[in-house]
Design an enzyme around this catalytic site. Sequence first.
Site, PDB file in Angstrom:
ATOM      1  N   SER A   1      40.709   1.818  13.873  1.00 51.59           N
ATOM      2  CA  SER A   1      40.888   2.980  13.132  1.00 51.59           C
ATOM      3  C   SER A   1      41.105   4.219  13.936  1.00 51.59           C
ATOM      4  O   SER A   1      41.766   5.217  12.818  1.00 51.59           O
ATOM      5  CB  SER A   1      39.687   3.207  11.969  1.00 51.59           C
ATOM      6  OG  SER A   1      39.766   2.177  10.998  1.00 51.59           O
TER       7      SER A   1
ATOM      8  N   PHE B   1      35.699  -9.879   5.732  1.00 54.59           N
ATOM      9  CA  PHE B   1      34.748  -9.914   6.710  1.00 54.59           C
ATOM     10  C   PHE B   1      33.358  -9.959   6.417  1.00 54.59           C
ATOM     11  O   PHE B   1      32.344  -9.689   7.269  1.00 54.59           O
ATOM     12  CB  PHE B   1      35.080  -8.830   7.805  1.00 54.59           C
ATOM     13  CG  PHE B   1      36.551  -8.859   8.235  1.00 54.59           C
ATOM     14  CD1 PHE B   1      37.052  -9.881   8.780  1.00 54.59           C
ATOM     15  CD2 PHE B   1      37.431  -7.431   8.309  1.00 54.59           C
ATOM     16  CE1 PHE B   1      38.581  -9.917   9.141  1.00 54.59           C
ATOM     17  CE2 PHE B   1      38.690  -7.418   8.706  1.00 54.59           C
ATOM     18  CZ  PHE B   1      39.327  -8.530   9.151  1.00 54.59           C
TER      19      PHE B   1
ATOM     20  N   ASN C   1      40.284   0.889   4.032  1.00 54.04           N
ATOM     21  CA  ASN C   1      41.399   0.478   5.005  1.00 54.04           C
ATOM     22  C   ASN C   1      42.892   0.824   4.023  1.00 54.04           C
ATOM     23  O   ASN C   1      43.852   0.862   4.420  1.00 54.04           O
ATOM     24  CB  ASN C   1      41.368  -0.741   5.770  1.00 54.04           C
ATOM     25  CG  ASN C   1      40.369  -0.748   6.776  1.00 54.04           C
ATOM     26  OD1 ASN C   1      40.683  -0.134   7.655  1.00 54.04           O
ATOM     27  ND2 ASN C   1      39.400  -1.326   6.608  1.00 54.04           N
TER      28      ASN C   1
ATOM     29  N   GLY D   1      36.717   3.911  16.022  1.00 52.86           N
ATOM     30  CA  GLY D   1      37.312   2.573  16.009  1.00 52.86           C
ATOM     31  C   GLY D   1      36.258   1.492  15.761  1.00 52.86           C
ATOM     32  O   GLY D   1      35.627   1.582  16.814  1.00 52.86           O
TER      33      GLY D   1
ATOM     34  N   SER E   1      31.664  -5.937  19.154  1.00 51.34           N
ATOM     35  CA  SER E   1      31.668  -5.247  18.094  1.00 51.34           C
ATOM     36  C   SER E   1      30.572  -6.074  17.059  1.00 51.34           C
ATOM     37  O   SER E   1      30.047  -7.187  17.713  1.00 51.34           O
ATOM     38  CB  SER E   1      32.935  -4.873  17.400  1.00 51.34           C
ATOM     39  OG  SER E   1      33.486  -6.353  16.964  1.00 51.34           O
ATOM     40  N   ASN E   2      30.503  -5.704  15.717  1.00 44.72           N
ATOM     41  CA  ASN E   2      29.585  -6.225  14.924  1.00 44.72           C
ATOM     42  C   ASN E   2      28.097  -6.474  15.524  1.00 44.72           C
ATOM     43  O   ASN E   2      27.227  -7.217  15.669  1.00 44.72           O
ATOM     44  CB  ASN E   2      29.797  -7.895  14.584  1.00 44.72           C
ATOM     45  CG  ASN E   2      29.032  -8.207  13.370  1.00 44.72           C
ATOM     46  OD1 ASN E   2      29.043  -7.414  12.526  1.00 44.72           O
ATOM     47  ND2 ASN E   2      28.751  -9.583  13.320  1.00 44.72           N
TER      48      ASN E   2
ATOM     49  N   THR F   1      31.350 -12.837   9.280  1.00 45.42           N
ATOM     50  CA  THR F   1      32.227 -11.950  10.499  1.00 45.42           C
ATOM     51  C   THR F   1      33.030 -12.937  11.189  1.00 45.42           C
ATOM     52  O   THR F   1      34.286 -12.726  11.288  1.00 45.42           O
ATOM     53  CB  THR F   1      30.963 -11.291  11.514  1.00 45.42           C
ATOM     54  OG1 THR F   1      30.163 -10.467  10.609  1.00 45.42           O
ATOM     55  CG2 THR F   1      31.792 -10.796  12.478  1.00 45.42           C
TER      56      THR F   1
HETATM   57  S1  HEL Z   1      35.288   0.149   9.519  1.00 42.64           S
HETATM   58  C1  HEL Z   1      34.503   1.756  10.322  1.00 42.64           C
HETATM   59  C2  HEL Z   1      35.906   2.202  11.444  1.00 42.64           C
HETATM   60  N1  HEL Z   1      36.678   1.731  10.855  1.00 42.64           N
HETATM   61  C3  HEL Z   1      36.861   0.867   9.585  1.00 42.64           C
HETATM   62  C4  HEL Z   1      37.947  -0.110  10.492  1.00 42.64           C
HETATM   63  C5  HEL Z   1      37.762   0.787  11.648  1.00 42.64           C
HETATM   64  N2  HEL Z   1      37.334  -1.394  10.814  1.00 42.64           N
HETATM   65  C6  HEL Z   1      37.259  -2.366  10.130  1.00 42.64           C
HETATM   66  O1  HEL Z   1      37.669  -2.220   8.788  1.00 42.64           O
HETATM   67  C7  HEL Z   1      36.988  -3.592  10.706  1.00 42.64           C
HETATM   68  C8  HEL Z   1      35.982  -4.306   9.936  1.00 42.64           C
HETATM   69  C9  HEL Z   1      35.409  -5.519  10.522  1.00 42.64           C
HETATM   70  C10 HEL Z   1      34.680  -5.177  11.909  1.00 42.64           C
HETATM   71  C11 HEL Z   1      33.821  -6.350  12.271  1.00 42.64           C
HETATM   72  C12 HEL Z   1      33.227  -6.223  13.672  1.00 42.64           C
HETATM   73  O2  HEL Z   1      32.126  -5.428  13.819  1.00 42.64           O
HETATM   74  O3  HEL Z   1      34.087  -6.466  14.564  1.00 42.64           O
HETATM   75  N3  HEL Z   1      32.552  -6.521  11.259  1.00 42.64           N
HETATM   76  C13 HEL Z   1      32.327  -7.531  10.475  1.00 42.64           C
HETATM   77  O4  HEL Z   1      33.056  -8.320  10.430  1.00 42.64           O
HETATM   78  C14 HEL Z   1      31.019  -7.342   9.821  1.00 42.64           C
HETATM   79  N4  HEL Z   1      30.848  -8.617   8.962  1.00 42.64           N
HETATM   80  C15 HEL Z   1      34.580   2.754   9.158  1.00 42.64           C
HETATM   81  C16 HEL Z   1      33.268   1.629  10.962  1.00 42.64           C
HETATM   82  C17 HEL Z   1      35.800   3.736  11.666  1.00 42.64           C
HETATM   83  O5  HEL Z   1      34.743   4.158  12.426  1.00 42.64           O
HETATM   84  O6  HEL Z   1      36.531   4.438  10.940  1.00 42.64           O
HETATM   85  O7  HEL Z   1      38.107   0.936  12.692  1.00 42.64           O
END
Ligand code: HEL
Length: 432
Positions: free
Chosen positions: A110, A168, A209, A350, A376-377, A171
């Site tokens: 992001s 997601f 998003n 991000g 991540s996650n 995940t």
């Molecule tokens: S989420 C946030 C961050 N932003 C938003 C965007 C971004 N990323 C996403 O929407 C990805 C979401 C799935 C990420 C995934 C992982 O951790 O890889 N997580 C899952 O699938 C959990 N079930 C607001 C945190 C931001 O900081 O702006 O980048």
Amino acid sequence: MLRSPHRRRLAVGATLIAALAGALTPAAGASAAPAAVTPTTAGAPTPPAAATAPDMDGVAAALDAAMANGAPGAMARYAGPDGVQYRTAGVRDRATGAPMDIHARFRIGSISKTFSTVVLLQLVQEGRLELDAPVNRYLPGLLPDDRITVRHLLTHRSGLADYTNAMFDKTVPGFEAVRNRVFSYQELVDLSLAEPRTTEPGVSYKYSNANFVVVGMLIEKLTGRPVADAYKSRIFKPLKLSGTSYVHPDTRIKGLRVRGYLHPDEAGAPLVDSTEQTVSWAQSAGAVISTPADLNTFMSALLRGRLLSPEMLGAMTTVTPTDATNTRFYGLGLRRYDLSCGTQVFGHTGTVQGFYSYAFTTGDGKRSLSAVANTSNHGAANTALGGTLEAAFCGKKPAAAPSAAAARSFATPGATPGATDRPAERDLPERH
Ligand code: HEL
């Protein structure tokens, strides 16, 4: 998790400011004079704090902490009046053991939203759209509510649901289902509109998003070209961001790259290499690839007024709180964090599968910090990585890195990896 056989620490004394300054030539249409940014907030603005020398040992400790919390590698780069310094730790590729490399490219998630916002605000500057006009004026019939304005998109106040929460929810299955998918913007908007809207237009901040998917549609409609062309001609080329690209739907990160590793929801399950993906689920909300140096240059140039008129930069840095701490704010595609030493920093965070990242700069654009961890996650790794901000801008060490035993506890049955990320709490970036 790999331990850190290839850990290396690099302190760079060379001053790269001349090169940095060379990259900061004003873009067409932007003010030649650096804009003095006086951010306006819903709360009381605090006077700028005295500049503090970065604590690079503290930055390194934050990278260590990210690794102790499950990141195979991490790195951070600081650029300030006294030059550039960076630290790397761990590996950028678990299969080859290649060490983290400060020149390597990674997915910035992001942080892409700040790039998209700059393009859109340049179009506002050029008189091609109005911030407070309804989106439907430019994209007739797209949204079910004529009250949703362009500014509502950029401030996450449209009420358009974030379709990625459902996408997601699980995940790894969620990721694998879209890893190679190519969505049209319209399909992503349809996914959002299939869910109830979250707020009345303008009423409250709710990160989505979907807002920045519509921003991409606006850019393409108004320029008549793919968003990739707008990023390139308006930002990447003028700032000479040679390591930055918008790649969609190609799945690769070309050149020297960091590989990303996604933590499954199931405790103890092996990491999933998530490097290759279309990022089509995000596009203009999150598909840019960049490097630490380019992110420092971009955020610094932005806050120094090299990309936008003073009026547009003022709009972008006019923020409202995103949580009750009164330290976290959002402007137009831009976050503001108020750090413990009183320093305010602007930028974005991000999260994209396999990568946590931060890119922030001070209000005068003179001090910048970018950081990435290739996982991540796993919210604890992201929180730990965020410690680089306090260390870099406040010169203060973050809390001691958790012990290996503490790190291993994330793999215990019942633990919830990444629990701070989705979805209820993810609007509340961790306090660092
Ligand atoms: S989420 C946030 C961050 N932003 C938003 C965007 C971004 N990323 C996403 O929407 C990805 C979401 C799935 C990420 C995934 C992982 O951790 O890889 N997580 C899952 O699938 C959990 N079930 C607001 C945190 C931001 O900081 O702006 O980048």
